[in-house]
Write a protein that holds these residues in place. Structure first.
Motif, mmCIF file in Angstrom:
data_model
loop_
_atom_site.group_PDB
_atom_site.id
_atom_site.type_symbol
_atom_site.label_atom_id
_atom_site.label_comp_id
_atom_site.label_asym_id
_atom_site.label_seq_id
_atom_site.Cartn_x
_atom_site.Cartn_y
_atom_site.Cartn_z
ATOM 1 N N SER A 20 64.632 -72.382 -0.085
ATOM 2 C CA SER A 20 64.600 -72.384 -1.557
ATOM 3 C C SER A 20 63.181 -72.174 -2.083
ATOM 4 O O SER A 20 62.979 -71.550 -3.129
ATOM 5 C CB SER A 20 65.190 -73.689 -2.106
ATOM 6 O OG SER A 20 64.404 -74.798 -1.734
ATOM 7 N N SER A 21 62.179 -72.669 -1.354
ATOM 8 C CA SER A 21 60.792 -72.481 -1.804
ATOM 9 C C SER A 21 60.395 -71.009 -1.784
ATOM 10 O O SER A 21 59.509 -70.586 -2.543
ATOM 11 C CB SER A 21 59.834 -73.292 -0.929
ATOM 12 O OG SER A 21 59.704 -72.721 0.370
ATOM 13 N N ARG A 22 61.040 -70.223 -0.937
ATOM 14 C CA ARG A 22 60.749 -68.785 -0.869
ATOM 15 C C ARG A 22 61.210 -68.055 -2.124
ATOM 16 O O ARG A 22 60.790 -66.931 -2.381
ATOM 17 C CB ARG A 22 61.446 -68.175 0.354
ATOM 18 C CG ARG A 22 61.056 -68.755 1.695
ATOM 19 C CD ARG A 22 59.694 -68.334 2.167
ATOM 20 N NE ARG A 22 59.539 -66.895 2.239
ATOM 21 C CZ ARG A 22 58.421 -66.276 2.617
ATOM 22 N NH1 ARG A 22 57.347 -67.009 2.933
ATOM 23 N NH2 ARG A 22 58.357 -64.972 2.662
ATOM 24 N N GLN A 23 62.080 -68.695 -2.936
ATOM 25 C CA GLN A 23 62.606 -68.050 -4.140
ATOM 26 C C GLN A 23 61.741 -68.338 -5.378
ATOM 27 O O GLN A 23 61.982 -67.763 -6.436
ATOM 28 C CB GLN A 23 64.044 -68.532 -4.411
ATOM 29 C CG GLN A 23 64.948 -68.589 -3.190
ATOM 30 C CD GLN A 23 64.973 -67.298 -2.397
ATOM 31 O OE1 GLN A 23 65.130 -66.214 -2.966
ATOM 32 N NE2 GLN A 23 64.815 -67.409 -1.074
ATOM 33 N N ILE A 24 60.769 -69.228 -5.267
ATOM 34 C CA ILE A 24 59.928 -69.567 -6.426
ATOM 35 C C ILE A 24 59.014 -68.384 -6.741
ATOM 36 O O ILE A 24 58.298 -67.891 -5.862
ATOM 37 C CB ILE A 24 59.086 -70.826 -6.141
ATOM 38 C CG1 ILE A 24 59.987 -72.021 -5.849
ATOM 39 C CG2 ILE A 24 58.165 -71.137 -7.325
ATOM 40 C CD1 ILE A 24 59.238 -73.271 -5.412
ATOM 41 N N PRO A 25 58.999 -67.893 -7.987
ATOM 42 C CA PRO A 25 58.116 -66.772 -8.342
ATOM 43 C C PRO A 25 56.657 -67.130 -8.108
ATOM 44 O O PRO A 25 56.228 -68.260 -8.386
ATOM 45 C CB PRO A 25 58.391 -66.561 -9.841
ATOM 46 C CG PRO A 25 59.715 -67.197 -10.099
ATOM 47 C CD PRO A 25 59.815 -68.347 -9.139
ATOM 48 N N VAL A 26 55.910 -66.173 -7.611
ATOM 49 C CA VAL A 26 54.497 -66.400 -7.318
ATOM 50 C C VAL A 26 53.657 -66.047 -8.545
ATOM 51 O O VAL A 26 53.745 -64.939 -9.066
ATOM 52 C CB VAL A 26 54.039 -65.572 -6.100
ATOM 53 C CG1 VAL A 26 52.542 -65.742 -5.870
ATOM 54 C CG2 VAL A 26 54.829 -65.990 -4.860
ATOM 55 N N LEU A 27 52.866 -67.009 -9.007
ATOM 56 C CA LEU A 27 51.887 -66.767 -10.063
ATOM 57 C C LEU A 27 50.498 -67.008 -9.501
ATOM 58 O O LEU A 27 50.332 -67.754 -8.535
ATOM 59 C CB LEU A 27 52.135 -67.709 -11.252
ATOM 60 C CG LEU A 27 53.390 -67.444 -12.099
ATOM 61 C CD1 LEU A 27 53.464 -68.451 -13.234
ATOM 62 C CD2 LEU A 27 53.391 -66.027 -12.643
ATOM 63 N N PRO A 28 49.467 -66.386 -10.091
ATOM 64 C CA PRO A 28 48.105 -66.567 -9.569
ATOM 65 C C PRO A 28 47.657 -68.019 -9.660
ATOM 66 O O PRO A 28 48.158 -68.802 -10.476
ATOM 67 C CB PRO A 28 47.262 -65.664 -10.480
ATOM 68 C CG PRO A 28 48.221 -64.733 -11.130
ATOM 69 C CD PRO A 28 49.518 -65.462 -11.238
ATOM 70 N N ALA A 29 46.710 -68.382 -8.831
ATOM 71 C CA ALA A 29 46.110 -69.716 -8.899
ATOM 72 C C ALA A 29 45.403 -69.885 -10.242
ATOM 73 O O ALA A 29 44.875 -68.921 -10.810
ATOM 74 C CB ALA A 29 45.123 -69.902 -7.754
ATOM 75 N N VAL A 30 45.375 -71.097 -10.756
ATOM 76 C CA VAL A 30 44.764 -71.329 -12.066
ATOM 77 C C VAL A 30 43.250 -71.456 -11.969
ATOM 78 O O VAL A 30 42.535 -71.249 -12.951
ATOM 79 C CB VAL A 30 45.351 -72.588 -12.736
ATOM 80 C CG1 VAL A 30 46.823 -72.390 -13.059
ATOM 81 C CG2 VAL A 30 45.153 -73.836 -11.878
ATOM 82 N N GLU A 31 42.726 -71.809 -10.772
ATOM 83 C CA GLU A 31 41.279 -71.974 -10.605
ATOM 84 C C GLU A 31 40.881 -71.495 -9.208
ATOM 85 O O GLU A 31 40.444 -72.270 -8.358
ATOM 86 C CB GLU A 31 40.905 -73.450 -10.797
ATOM 87 C CG GLU A 31 39.438 -73.736 -11.032
ATOM 88 C CD GLU A 31 38.966 -73.379 -12.421
ATOM 89 O OE1 GLU A 31 37.755 -73.326 -12.623
ATOM 90 O OE2 GLU A 31 39.808 -73.154 -13.308
ATOM 91 N N PRO A 32 41.016 -70.176 -8.937
ATOM 92 C CA PRO A 32 40.792 -69.673 -7.567
ATOM 93 C C PRO A 32 39.353 -69.808 -7.078
ATOM 94 O O PRO A 32 39.112 -69.797 -5.868
ATOM 95 C CB PRO A 32 41.201 -68.193 -7.674
ATOM 96 C CG PRO A 32 41.075 -67.861 -9.129
ATOM 97 C CD PRO A 32 41.409 -69.107 -9.863
ATOM 98 N N THR A 33 38.389 -69.927 -7.988
ATOM 99 C CA THR A 33 36.979 -70.034 -7.577
ATOM 100 C C THR A 33 36.548 -71.473 -7.333
ATOM 101 O O THR A 33 35.383 -71.730 -7.031
ATOM 102 C CB THR A 33 36.070 -69.416 -8.655
ATOM 103 O OG1 THR A 33 36.274 -70.104 -9.904
ATOM 104 C CG2 THR A 33 36.397 -67.929 -8.850
#
Length: 625
Positions: A192-205
């Motif tokens: 089920s976790s594979r179905q979660i849409p991927v969004l960018p990290a909020v603080e990648p740096t």
């Protein structure tokens, strides 16, 4: 946007996450309840040892939250939350395989070590669980989404309890069944976790600080900078102290006080879990799809009353576990206990859901995970203290019912202290109670009020309740400008002062107070607040709208902001209006009356005039005064 919380279950931006977190909580509870059942009904015979092992298990599971939350909060900000969830679910699969080893070895110590690892996995997931929702959902959906998540969490507790007990009793194959089920659930959770849409990290740096002590200090420094968030964190932490103490006592309470077998314990947990789920789901409807902190005192009151009532309903300490669930339900006194447990849960839902939603609403998206991590650290501390407190009380020969009684009394003391220090909670509670007891409100155009930024609301003035009704309908705090005599109305004055209302008087009566009021209005607007004025300057005595005075033009000339026209209808003739003489001069003739709050199109500051706004409000009100 979803029209209600149930519509979210049809949307990919919520449903896969919802299933994933529910399965994770379910797996935790299948394993934990299998251990609790073994400790209480199989592994040991001494009641004192039972209480010790059950409370020790509670401490072991929660300890990783205290130790590793600061680091997990940073991970949740730096990396994509959807990808992180998938990695965490892979870790869960490995931990469940270790659990199989522990059951094969029949080693209590090894199984407790696996429980610690499960706590670690939950620690990594915790900041993501609550911070992912503001990233995927709109603000108006947060209360409903949190209600669904809390409902599913406690439903997972219930189903995990049922399955954990049932599997444990499948001797001689119980341990094999437990191992098979926990591994299977972790595999489905990963899918089920594979179905979660991927969004960018909020603080990648973000640079990870691996020192948990300094990062924890940094997190709490940030949390303390936002008073509302800090108070919410403290409230949530106290809830988990209360809940952890009560839940940890239920197995022994079911056996030694209620005289029931493990299925009676299951019934008691079912009542509590169903209550939490029901209370959580009701929050969206009861709050009008806004974050309503007035539900928090309401929840605290119920939690105290019904936990104390459980003690007085049954405080036996030496009953024998001879009653089956069917036999248990044949006595009214036992139904009384189940009702109390259910209502503790319902009011617990009222308490916890608005606090989580408030944190998500008031925190920037790139800080929510770290704030939730700080919240989890404090939660863990309170839950560890809960276990230690219970162990100390047990060592002092307090009975399980007495521990529940003490917890209920402590909840009352802590709640009174919080609501004394932070009267906003009590103020919102009084507003919520008053308007929901007296009125049924038809609200139109609420979306016209901006979610942020300065604006002035102008409204007709029908009764002494007008400000409370408007405050109860708006999602944002509103600063009211009101006649100084209304400001001093008994009982209501506490609400007005706490809400930082602005008393004003006519220039002929008190020019100094009038000028001070205009200064305060300008100050609030410059700070981006929402201000409401009643341009008539007085409550109507005829039911018709009085002439709007030019004060609104003066306010906008000094601080140009948009103006929002609003109309109240259905209040004329109520106990708080001036129909047939002074307000509140007779016995109330009606309760739960139908009234309407209608909000019109925003008027730009360049088009503001008293006459034009009066015309707008009159049209919104229509013929019903």
């Amino acid at each position: 946007m979803a029209e209600n919380q149930y519509q979210l279950l049809k949307q990919k931006r919520f449903f896969p996450f919802f299933i994933t977190q529910a399965l994770g909580a379910f797996n935790d509870n299948v394993y934990k309840n299998s251990l609790v059942t073994l400790f209480t009904y199989t592994a040991v015979s001494s009641a004192q040892n039972e209480g010790f092992l059950v409370n020790l298990a509670a401490i072991i599971f929660i300890l990783p939250f205290f130790l590793f939350s600061a680091t997990s909060g940073q991970f949740a900000e730096k990396y994509s939350k959807a990808k992180s969830i998938r990695n965490i679910k892979l870790l869960e699969i490995g931990i469940m395989l270790l659990a199989c080893v522990g059951f094969y070895l029949q080693s209590v110590n090894f199984l407790l070590f696996v429980l610690f690892l499960m706590g670690l996995q939950s620690t990594l997931f915790g900041p993501i669980k609550y911070s992912i929702m503001p990233q995927y959902l709109k603000e108006k959906e947060l209360v409903g989404a949190n209600g669904l998540v809390e409902m599913s969490t406690f439903l997972a507790i219930l189903l995990g309890l049922i399955l954990g007990i049932a599997l444990t009793n499948l001797e001689p194959y119980g341990r094999i069944a437990i191992c098979s089920v926990v591994v299977l659930i972790s595999l489905v959770g990963y899918w089920s976790s594979r179905q979660i849409p991927v969004l960018p990290a909020v603080e990648p740096t973000l640079k990870i600080n691996w020192n948990p002590i300094t990062e924890t200090a940094k997190t709490f420094k940030y949390v303390k900078s936002n008073r509302t968030v800090m108070l919410s964190v403290l409230g949530i932490s106290w809830f988990w102290f209360f809940g952890a103490t009560i839940l940890a006592q239920l197995p022994t309470f079911s056996k030694s006080t209620l005289g029931g077998d493990e299925y009676v314990y299951m019934l008691l947990m079912a009542a509590f879990s169903v209550g939490i789920g029901l209370g959580s789901l009701l929050c969206e409807k009861m709050s009008g799809r806004k974050v309503e902190i007035g539900l928090v005192p309401f929840g605290a009151i119920g939690m105290t009353l019904f936990s104390i009532d459980i003690y007085f309903t049954n405080h036996t300490t030496d009953a024998l576990p001879i009653l089956s669930a069917t036999e248990f339900l044949q006595h009214w006194n036992n139904w009384h206990v189940l009702i109390d447990a259910t209502l503790i849960g319902v009011f617990g839902g009222f308490f916890i859901v608005p606090l989580y939603a408030l944190i998500q609403q008031r925190c920037p998206k790139n800080h929510v995970s770290r704030v939730i991590a700080g919240n989890n650290i404090l939660n863990a501390l309170f839950m560890v203290l809960s276990g230690i407190t219970a162990l100390i009380l047990l060592s002092l020969n307090f009975s399980i019912p007495e521990i529940i009684l003490i917890t209920g009394i402590l909840n009352a003391v802590v709640s009174i202290y919080i609501f004394t220090v932070v009267p906003e909670f009590l103020m919102r509670f009084l507003v919520w109670i008053l308007i929901n007891l007296l009125y049924r409100i038809r609200l139109t155009g609420l979306n016209k009020i901006p979610d942020e930024g300065a604006a002035v609301i102008v409204c007709n003035h029908v009764s002494f309740m007008d400000a409370l009704i408007i405050a109860g309908c708006c999602r944002r705090p509103v600063r009211f400008v009101m006649d100084h005599r209304i400001f001093k109305t008994p009982i209501l004055s506490f609400i007005f002062k706490t809400a930082k209302a602005i008393p004003i008087a006519p220039a002929k009566e008190n020019p100094e107070l009038m000028n001070k009021a205009f200064d305060q209005v300008a100050e609030y607007l410059e700070e981006g607040e929402l201000v409401c004025i009643f341009p008539e300057g007085k409550i109507t005595s005829t039911g018709e709208i009085n002439t709007f005075k030019a004060g609104i033009e003066k306010i906008i000339a000094r601080t140009p902001v948009p103006v929002i026209p609003m109309a109240l209808s259905g209040l004329w003739g109520s106990f708080f209006s001036r129909k047939d003489g002074p307000a509140m001069g007779t016995i109330p003739k009606r309760f739960w009356s139908k009234i309407a709050v209608t909000i019109g199109q925003v008027v730009p500051s360049s088009e503001v005039s008293a006459a034009h706004l009066q015309q707008q409000v009159s049209q919104l009100r229509g013929e019903r005064p």
